[in-house]
Write a protein that holds these residues in place. Structure first.
Motif, short mmCIF file in Angstrom:
data_model
loop_
_atom_site.label_atom_id
_atom_site.label_comp_id
_atom_site.label_asym_id
_atom_site.label_seq_id
_atom_site.Cartn_x
_atom_site.Cartn_y
_atom_site.Cartn_z
N LYS A 38 -12.57 -2.99 2.44
CA LYS A 38 -11.32 -3.57 2.56
C LYS A 38 -10.39 -2.39 2.87
O LYS A 38 -10.20 -1.26 2.31
N PHE A 39 -9.30 -2.62 3.87
CA PHE A 39 -8.31 -1.72 4.09
C PHE A 39 -6.80 -2.16 3.65
O PHE A 39 -6.89 -3.57 3.32
N CYS A 54 -8.46 2.93 3.33
CA CYS A 54 -9.73 2.38 2.87
C CYS A 54 -10.09 3.28 1.61
O CYS A 54 -10.61 4.27 1.91
N VAL A 114 -16.08 4.95 9.09
CA VAL A 114 -16.35 4.22 7.70
C VAL A 114 -17.58 4.40 7.37
O VAL A 114 -18.44 4.58 6.41
#
Length: 121
Positions: A38-39, A54, A114
């Protein structure tokens, strides 16, 4: 070391969430809003407001318009990056032009950062 948020910036961050730039809006609604991990957007981190953050990846994504091209802005951006790095947070800087020109490449760049846990350099 715990990164505390500056309560004085919370109101400003909320206002920024309500009035995103076209590039922030596109990146959020067309990609980051449903991204896993999730951001969050306009996240207060210490004395700064990150465009997107994030927590799981300890990654900030900053979208830069032409206002970031001045020497003063570049110095401020470097200070922000250094401050966040002190808390183990990486910063990706992406120009608004790149978001408009090659949105899919921007998304791939973020995914790579990420997944790899680096800033893609």
């Amino acid at each position: 070391m715990l990164l505390k948020r500056n309560p004085a910036l919370v109101k400003q961050a909320k206002a920024m969430r309500k009035a995103p730039t076209p590039e922030e809006r596109r990146l959020w609604y067309d990609f980051l809003r449903t991204h896993t991990p999730k951001f969050t957007r306009q996240k207060v981190l210490g004395r700064y407001i990150a465009d997107f953050y994030c927590a799981e990846a300890k990654l900030v994504v900053e979208l830069d318009g032409s206002g970031h091209d001045t020497e003063e802005a570049l110095r401020h951006d470097a200070e922000r990056t250094e401050f966040l790095a002190g808390y183990g947070i990486r910063v990706l800087r992406i120009s608004n032009t790149e978001v408009r020109r090659d949105f899919n490449a921007v998304c791939a760049y973020i995914i790579g950062a990420v997944v790899r846990g680096d800033n893609g350099d």
